[in-house]
Design a protein around this motif. Sequence first.
Motif, PDB file in Angstrom:
ATOM      1  N   ALA A  85      50.617  51.211  53.561  1.00  9.26           N
ATOM      2  CA  ALA A  85      49.879  50.793  54.749  1.00  9.26           C
ATOM      3  C   ALA A  85      49.312  49.397  54.513  1.00  9.26           C
ATOM      4  O   ALA A  85      48.529  49.182  53.607  1.00  9.26           O
ATOM      5  CB  ALA A  85      48.739  51.760  55.014  1.00  9.26           C
ATOM      6  N   GLY A  86      49.725  48.496  55.291  1.00  2.00           N
ATOM      7  CA  GLY A  86      49.238  47.130  55.120  1.00  2.00           C
ATOM      8  C   GLY A  86      49.762  46.580  53.809  1.00  2.00           C
ATOM      9  O   GLY A  86      50.291  47.298  52.974  1.00  2.00           O
ATOM     10  N   GLN A  87      49.614  45.277  53.607  1.00  2.00           N
ATOM     11  CA  GLN A  87      50.120  44.744  52.365  1.00  2.00           C
ATOM     12  C   GLN A  87      49.040  43.862  51.752  1.00  2.00           C
ATOM     13  O   GLN A  87      48.255  43.255  52.464  1.00  2.00           O
ATOM     14  CB  GLN A  87      51.362  43.925  52.609  1.00  2.00           C
ATOM     15  CG  GLN A  87      51.607  43.878  54.076  1.00  2.00           C
ATOM     16  CD  GLN A  87      52.632  42.923  54.522  1.00  2.00           C
ATOM     17  OE1 GLN A  87      52.287  41.939  55.137  1.00  2.00           O
ATOM     18  NE2 GLN A  87      53.873  43.202  54.197  1.00  2.00           N
ATOM     19  N   LEU A 103      42.416  35.380  63.824  1.00  2.47           N
ATOM     20  CA  LEU A 103      43.280  34.200  63.753  1.00  2.47           C
ATOM     21  C   LEU A 103      44.737  34.576  63.989  1.00  2.47           C
ATOM     22  O   LEU A 103      45.457  33.893  64.718  1.00  2.47           O
ATOM     23  CB  LEU A 103      43.143  33.528  62.378  1.00  2.47           C
ATOM     24  CG  LEU A 103      41.953  32.587  62.222  1.00  2.47           C
ATOM     25  CD1 LEU A 103      41.914  32.041  60.809  1.00  2.47           C
ATOM     26  CD2 LEU A 103      42.023  31.452  63.232  1.00  2.47           C
ATOM     27  N   LYS A 104      45.133  35.657  63.376  1.00  2.00           N
ATOM     28  CA  LYS A 104      46.513  36.131  63.563  1.00  2.00           C
ATOM     29  C   LYS A 104      46.778  36.393  65.032  1.00  2.00           C
ATOM     30  O   LYS A 104      47.818  36.013  65.571  1.00  2.00           O
ATOM     31  CB  LYS A 104      46.726  37.438  62.793  1.00  2.00           C
ATOM     32  CG  LYS A 104      46.876  37.251  61.312  1.00  2.00           C
ATOM     33  CD  LYS A 104      47.162  38.590  60.665  1.00  2.00           C
ATOM     34  CE  LYS A 104      47.309  38.419  59.159  1.00  2.00           C
ATOM     35  NZ  LYS A 104      47.504  39.680  58.479  1.00  2.00           N
ATOM     36  N   LEU A 105      45.804  37.050  65.658  1.00  2.00           N
ATOM     37  CA  LEU A 105      45.961  37.402  67.055  1.00  2.00           C
ATOM     38  C   LEU A 105      46.105  36.150  67.910  1.00  2.00           C
ATOM     39  O   LEU A 105      46.984  36.052  68.765  1.00  2.00           O
ATOM     40  CB  LEU A 105      44.755  38.224  67.511  1.00  2.00           C
ATOM     41  CG  LEU A 105      44.819  38.751  68.926  1.00  2.00           C
ATOM     42  CD1 LEU A 105      46.003  39.676  69.096  1.00  2.00           C
ATOM     43  CD2 LEU A 105      43.537  39.483  69.284  1.00  2.00           C
ATOM     44  N   VAL A 131      56.005  35.496  61.109  1.00  2.00           N
ATOM     45  CA  VAL A 131      55.594  36.555  62.030  1.00  2.00           C
ATOM     46  C   VAL A 131      55.972  37.925  61.497  1.00  2.00           C
ATOM     47  O   VAL A 131      55.177  38.852  61.516  1.00  2.00           O
ATOM     48  CB  VAL A 131      56.237  36.333  63.418  1.00  2.00           C
ATOM     49  CG1 VAL A 131      55.966  37.518  64.315  1.00  2.00           C
ATOM     50  CG2 VAL A 131      55.713  35.062  64.049  1.00  2.00           C
ATOM     51  N   VAL A 132      57.170  38.013  60.975  1.00  2.00           N
ATOM     52  CA  VAL A 132      57.721  39.337  60.682  1.00  2.00           C
ATOM     53  C   VAL A 132      56.900  40.088  59.650  1.00  2.00           C
ATOM     54  O   VAL A 132      56.820  41.312  59.665  1.00  2.00           O
ATOM     55  CB  VAL A 132      59.205  39.227  60.263  1.00  2.00           C
ATOM     56  CG1 VAL A 132      59.346  38.756  58.845  1.00  2.00           C
ATOM     57  CG2 VAL A 132      59.894  40.565  60.466  1.00  2.00           C
ATOM     58  N   LYS A 133      56.240  39.354  58.774  1.00  2.24           N
ATOM     59  CA  LYS A 133      55.506  40.086  57.742  1.00  2.24           C
ATOM     60  C   LYS A 133      54.228  40.708  58.302  1.00  2.24           C
ATOM     61  O   LYS A 133      53.618  41.551  57.651  1.00  2.24           O
ATOM     62  CB  LYS A 133      55.180  39.166  56.584  1.00  2.24           C
ATOM     63  CG  LYS A 133      54.206  38.112  56.992  1.00  2.24           C
ATOM     64  CD  LYS A 133      53.876  37.237  55.833  1.00  2.24           C
ATOM     65  CE  LYS A 133      52.868  36.228  56.277  1.00  2.24           C
ATOM     66  NZ  LYS A 133      53.165  34.892  55.835  1.00  2.24           N
ATOM     67  N   ASN A 134      53.853  40.310  59.506  1.00  3.21           N
ATOM     68  CA  ASN A 134      52.676  40.928  60.114  1.00  3.21           C
ATOM     69  C   ASN A 134      52.993  42.224  60.838  1.00  3.21           C
ATOM     70  O   ASN A 134      52.152  42.791  61.509  1.00  3.21           O
ATOM     71  CB  ASN A 134      52.033  39.953  61.103  1.00  3.21           C
ATOM     72  CG  ASN A 134      51.263  38.892  60.375  1.00  3.21           C
ATOM     73  OD1 ASN A 134      50.429  39.188  59.535  1.00  3.21           O
ATOM     74  ND2 ASN A 134      51.573  37.640  60.669  1.00  3.21           N
ATOM     75  N   VAL A 135      54.207  42.661  60.677  1.00  2.00           N
ATOM     76  CA  VAL A 135      54.628  43.860  61.392  1.00  2.00           C
ATOM     77  C   VAL A 135      53.819  45.079  60.963  1.00  2.00           C
ATOM     78  O   VAL A 135      53.642  46.024  61.720  1.00  2.00           O
ATOM     79  CB  VAL A 135      56.146  44.080  61.213  1.00  2.00           C
ATOM     80  CG1 VAL A 135      56.464  44.581  59.824  1.00  2.00           C
ATOM     81  CG2 VAL A 135      56.669  45.019  62.269  1.00  2.00           C
ATOM     82  N   ALA A 136      53.309  45.024  59.769  1.00  9.62           N
ATOM     83  CA  ALA A 136      52.525  46.157  59.292  1.00  9.62           C
ATOM     84  C   ALA A 136      51.032  45.930  59.467  1.00  9.62           C
ATOM     85  O   ALA A 136      50.219  46.659  58.923  1.00  9.62           O
ATOM     86  CB  ALA A 136      52.844  46.426  57.834  1.00  9.62           C
ATOM     87  N   CYS A 137      50.693  44.912  60.208  1.00 10.89           N
ATOM     88  CA  CYS A 137      49.274  44.582  60.400  1.00 10.89           C
ATOM     89  C   CYS A 137      48.536  45.770  61.006  1.00 10.89           C
ATOM     90  O   CYS A 137      49.085  46.523  61.817  1.00 10.89           O
ATOM     91  CB  CYS A 137      49.184  43.378  61.330  1.00 10.89           C
ATOM     92  SG  CYS A 137      47.501  42.912  61.726  1.00 10.89           S
ATOM     93  N   SER A 194      61.624  44.181  58.469  1.00 15.07           N
ATOM     94  CA  SER A 194      60.639  44.962  59.225  1.00 15.07           C
ATOM     95  C   SER A 194      61.040  46.422  59.369  1.00 15.07           C
ATOM     96  O   SER A 194      60.234  47.258  59.749  1.00 15.07           O
ATOM     97  CB  SER A 194      60.478  44.357  60.611  1.00 15.07           C
ATOM     98  OG  SER A 194      61.699  44.450  61.302  1.00 15.07           O
ATOM     99  N   ILE A 195      62.301  46.707  59.064  1.00 13.68           N
ATOM    100  CA  ILE A 195      62.819  48.038  59.384  1.00 13.68           C
ATOM    101  C   ILE A 195      62.002  49.154  58.737  1.00 13.68           C
ATOM    102  O   ILE A 195      61.699  50.165  59.362  1.00 13.68           O
ATOM    103  CB  ILE A 195      64.297  48.164  58.941  1.00 13.68           C
ATOM    104  CG1 ILE A 195      65.136  47.105  59.629  1.00 13.68           C
ATOM    105  CG2 ILE A 195      64.832  49.549  59.245  1.00 13.68           C
ATOM    106  CD1 ILE A 195      65.225  47.217  61.107  1.00 13.68           C
ATOM    107  N   SER A 196      61.620  48.945  57.503  1.00 11.03           N
ATOM    108  CA  SER A 196      60.959  50.042  56.787  1.00 11.03           C
ATOM    109  C   SER A 196      59.673  50.462  57.482  1.00 11.03           C
ATOM    110  O   SER A 196      59.312  51.642  57.472  1.00 11.03           O
ATOM    111  CB  SER A 196      60.666  49.639  55.356  1.00 11.03           C
ATOM    112  OG  SER A 196      59.780  48.553  55.359  1.00 11.03           O
ATOM    113  N   THR A 197      59.013  49.514  58.096  1.00 14.39           N
ATOM    114  CA  THR A 197      57.791  49.870  58.820  1.00 14.39           C
ATOM    115  C   THR A 197      58.089  50.885  59.910  1.00 14.39           C
ATOM    116  O   THR A 197      57.354  51.850  60.107  1.00 14.39           O
ATOM    117  CB  THR A 197      57.194  48.618  59.486  1.00 14.39           C
ATOM    118  OG1 THR A 197      57.244  47.556  58.567  1.00 14.39           O
ATOM    119  CG2 THR A 197      55.772  48.872  59.920  1.00 14.39           C
TER     120      THR A 197
END
Lengths: 1058, 424
Positions: free
Chosen positions: A43-45, A95-97, A120-126, A153-156
């Motif tokens: 969950a989250g990174q 900020l991300k938002l 962007v893609v790494k924020n998929v688990a945000c 992103s698939i694993s998320t």
Amino acid sequence: MLSLLPVQKLLRQLPAGPAGRPKKTAGGDTAEEVTSPVLATEAGQPTCYSALRAEELRPLATTKPMVATGTGPPPTLWRRHDDLKEMLDSNKDSLKLEAMKRIVAMIARGKNASDLFPAVVKNVACKNIEVKKLVYVYLVRYAEEQQDLALLSISTFQRGLKDPNQLIRASALRVLSSIRVPIIVPIMMLAIKEAASDMSPYVRKTAAHAIPKLYSLDSDQKDQLIEVIEKLLADKTTLVAGSVVMAFEEVCPERIDLIHKNYRKLCNLLIDVEEWGQVVIINMLTRYARTQFLSPNQNESLLEESAEKAFYGSEDEDAKDAKAEAASLAKRKPYVMDPDHRLLLRNTKPLLQSRNAAVVMAVAQLYFHLAPKAEVGVIAKALVRLLRSHSEVQYVVLQNVATMSIKRRGMFEPYLKSFYIRSTDPTQIKILKLEVLTNLANETNISTILREFQTYIRSMDKDFVAATIQAIGRCATNIGKVRDTCLNGLVQLLSNRDELVVAESVVVIKKLLQMQPAQHSEIIKHMAKLTDNIQVPMARASILWLIGEYCEHVPKIAPDVLRKMAKSFTNEEDIVKLQVINLAAKLYLTNSKQSKLLTQYVLNLAKYDQNYDIRDRARFIRQLIVPTEKSGALNKYAKKLFLAQKPAPILESSFKDRDHFQLGSLSHLLNTKAVGYQELPDWPDEAPDPSVRNVEVPEWTKCTSREKRKEKVEKPFYSDSEGESGPTESADSEPESVSEESGSSSSSSSSSSGSEEEDEDEEEGSGEQSEDKEEEEEKRLKRKEKEGSQKAASGSTGRYPLGRASRSPIPPWHPPHRSLGPSQLLSPAFGAVRTYELLHRMAGEGLSVEYCFSRRPFPGDPHMVAVQIQISNNTDAEVKSLRVSEPKPLSGMRIQEFPEIERLAPGDTVSVVMGIDFCDSTQAANFQLCTHTRHFYVSIQPPVGELMAPVFMSENEFKKEQGKLMGMSEITEKVTLPEKCRSDHAIVQQVTSAANVGRVPCGADNEYRFAAKTVTSGSLVLITLERREGAAAQLIVNSEKMVIGTMLVKDIVQALAQ
Amino acid sequence: MCFQQKMIHSLFLINCSGDIFLEKHWKSVVSQSVCDYFFEAQEKAIDVENVPPVISTPHHYLISIYRDKIFFVSVIQTEVPPLFVIEFLHRVADTFQDYFGECSETAIKDNVVIVYELLEEMLDNGFPLATESNILKELIKPPTILRSVVNSITGSSNVGDTLPTGQLSNIPWRRAGVKYTNNEAYFDVVEEIDAIIDKSGSTVFAEIQGVIDSCIKLSGMPDLSLSFMNPRLLDDVSFHPCIRFKRWESERVLSFIPPDGNFRLISYRVSSQNLVAIPVYVKHMISFKENSSSGRFDVTIGPKQNMGKTVEGVVMTVHMPKAVLNMNLTATQGSYTFDPVTKVLTWDVGKITPQKLPNLKGIVNLQSGAPKPEENPSLNIQFKIQQLAISGLKVNRLDMYGEKYKPFKGVKYITKAGKFQVRT
């Protein structure tokens, strides 16, 4: 669950493979770093990782060629994107938002934001849900372009697919299936298969949505997808129905065989499906019906009487089937509508009242294509209603009405005035309305229509005026009666100020004149004069053609016109020039003396014309008409060729025959076959076997609507909460009256739909008061009564120690030996003791509880009604500490609990007594029955007759008391006694079984008297039943408790009637 | 790879000056250049109203609607019922209206993120998913001034953090757990008279179209039933999905669990057998003189049968012929404007008092040399009558089941002019 394991394994492995590709660009180890955190973190990174990743991935992005973007020079843009990246890398959600919002705004404006992909893609688990959503938006938009990175992103989503929350599972599947990356096809396939058997119908719906997405990505998966579709088609929830039919239509519309088994179900669910799904299902069923049923209009005359009446409104499936079989066996000429065909028509009809124009149109086209002629009319009203809607809706509806009104004019005739045109209508709407008005014109309404047209001709909208003139022309050709009137009107228009109007009139007049030229030489002369003024080419050409064709009717004018035209020949439009040549040729043939030179002149001019068409024509005509030595055999026939009788043009609607396209379709609107259009098949000559639609459980057809379903479905083992809200889950798939044996299986099947259960639980509390439920409750009670009495009657169980009176007649009244006071309570009279169910063994998980009113005084408290409770343990385990808890009595009501039962061995039955003070009301007493593991909410509702105890009285006392309770306190009712209930003892037995009353001795032998006191307040209740001659009798109840009196009368009357 | 894709592929929003200010793709991206076909058709049509809603291009079909000065242009690739798309696009526009108070270019641009989130939820792969306002509002909260201030400070979001349970419910139009301190149910019976009156003042065509708009603010899961004194008046009715059809068929009672907030309960047409009482009459004298550049204009509006109620909010609009240059008029009541560009005359009359009938009178200046206009313009009249349903429809009673509290109930009647046109 076993099948999940390999899937998981595969899913876990997959991303690593493709992710290896960036390795080459970004360089060895870093890529490893890149992929692993995403896969590893649950969950989250950790932010350190993401920071690192961003660093590493940036060079990767830069290697991508910059795609030209909207505004600004690239350098500034670059810098701005850099600052977005920084924001995305920060660990502040705000900020991300902010960054994501700006990126989405860029996407919305159509600007390229693809270089931000890695950031962007790494924020998929945000964790922040809005950031997450916006990342999804971004992913779906750009994944196709950056497939390798998208895999990160698939694993998320895979994790999301396993989430316990159905909504998260659904949304994960939705995004996963929206990423158009071919390499994840196997993952998608597995995810869809799994979701198709998910417990939640919402997830199954999402699975149905994902099917066309996968199909469009890889059509090789078709066979597997069809399997999933087949499975989902069998789904019984309305939520899924629309979506899966959509998938069916996109993937395998040709597999009509998949529909057979589900046809009736779809018909019956239709009304509860969401509106968009309804459109899709209706369109599909239209096609289906065309392949499976016979045309209802083939034997029109026979049809009217026989078939209609036999099947209309027949609800019973068995009867229907029987009839259908009989019909198919008979195979005689008279057409008999397949009951399934009728079912479809009947179930779609209410949808004509949908607020959604698309649904209304879908039903309308279904009726147009499938219904017997006599019934199509119902759609007119609904279609006319749509004309009040937005102009785009009007446009489409009018197009369809125009087509329908050609085939079935009568249908729209009553609504003629609804198609009248307002000056504020857009031109395209005006023209369509005009089309419809013209189609509707007949001998009776033509005068009204023409009067209306006259108004239109003066409109400022010239295109519309031109269309009106054409419409008048069409009316004139179709209705011979008004031809002259129309022609006169059109001729008047020839002096109109507006050239366009005149020109259009000329063209139309030309066509009309061709029908009967001889009578109209005056008009032709008039038109010849117009050549001086009219400049519109089409009109000029028309006049010239007319003069040429009928030059014999205007022998003097014709050559003169040719002279004028020869003069202006070079300045004319091509179309006019051709007609000048034509005129010249015709004149040459009929009147060569006057026109020979002119013809030569015209042909010479034409010979050197710029347009080769005209040069060709001139050469051809010269050879044909001017006799030379070389000219061949044709020359002789020139006159015949040119002056042959030509058939008058038929003015017909451009909407004629458009109905070979399915109405309401895009193809129909465009009048060309659109891509992907499914041809509407012709009716078969022989009906295919109707039995393919038979399903084992035929209950479907009985429950055509929410209401009916509510009434019919009795589900004794669930709370009946479903009723009121219009069930999504069509519970009627289960057998209607479930026997106790099958009960266990049905309860386990219900657990397959987790959400419904939740819903039901929620509603259980709130819906308790609803009327319907009470009704059902009543029904249920009645049935239970029957069961109970049967059980009692059998008597073999010996469970009822008090049951001696169960069958034996009530003992005759023995006056007590001791004289007692008037208010002396008697020992209870025993009628047939009825038992009521408190807790069914299914609902009670093996614990079944029944109760009866023992009619003995409750020992502890004389104001309480004694309730005997019998508890049986049908489980195979010991039930411990059975007790009553948390009684929630209404105001004033009291409950005396029975002592706790320590343990109840399997198979054992125990009987206890509890006392309830009902306060002389029939309100239910609610309480909880607890075991060591479970709590059951139960309620006891006393029949009014149990709220009293018998008292002894003498006849005089009775009369005295009765005298005090006159007027309002007296209720009189006439009764008719049935045959078997006329004997003394039958009457007494019925009355005492209905109420706990004691008999009062009576002198007259046609009168019966009973007396009782209410338990709580001790108010007297006096009952008198007086027999008249025959079956008639009069029942009088005297009591100061009027409510009790009224209810008691009802109960006794009912008891006597049985 | 060759495959078919159905339903809505992409959506472009285009303003009146031809700028594409928003695009959304549900499948792979379609280039903006596809809109060129639309612009072409738009140019041909002259008038925005006349742009054909369906345009065929070599590879796509464009289905568009025009709402509030915005074109919603959707791109379709294969056969799909056109009404399906049109109805959906209108639903999108309705949703914007609902969320932002207006469906304008500025509103959409200001809320582009919410717009995007909405579009994402409303369509899945081009197939409508959640179009019920109640579900959407659970998913995405509508912006309010307060919330946007709070959001900008705290960085919290518009996205509802609760899960959209409404999507799972049996009654998708109502969300669970509604709570109000004042429980109210209001019904507005609004009837519109559509009519065409001819030159001589006789009625060519008239009919009454009505709607019942409701504003329901009731806690919990109320089950309402609404009955009429004279339900037979309603000839053709279309229902909100919440209404139980069978109940209406058998008892002529509207029985429903209402959505929360504002919604249209039914719309209906009053059977055409009933004569429609036309509440106003218009006396008009419009004439253009041959060979002189002027004409006369004289219009009087008066009340007719209106059951003792006042006719108010009267506005007359006239599209004058192109040859009209200017108008010099005097109004005995209200004020008038004439736009020399669009040639639209608007006369805002207000309330009609029968003692002194409003009149507008004066000279029309025509372009010199131009031929006298063929046709007299038709007059479009708007009016309003409070506290009256012209058809005579009356609500009998409203009962509530399923909840214990006593709601406040209100019914309001109003009659308006619909498409009310007087030919001259």
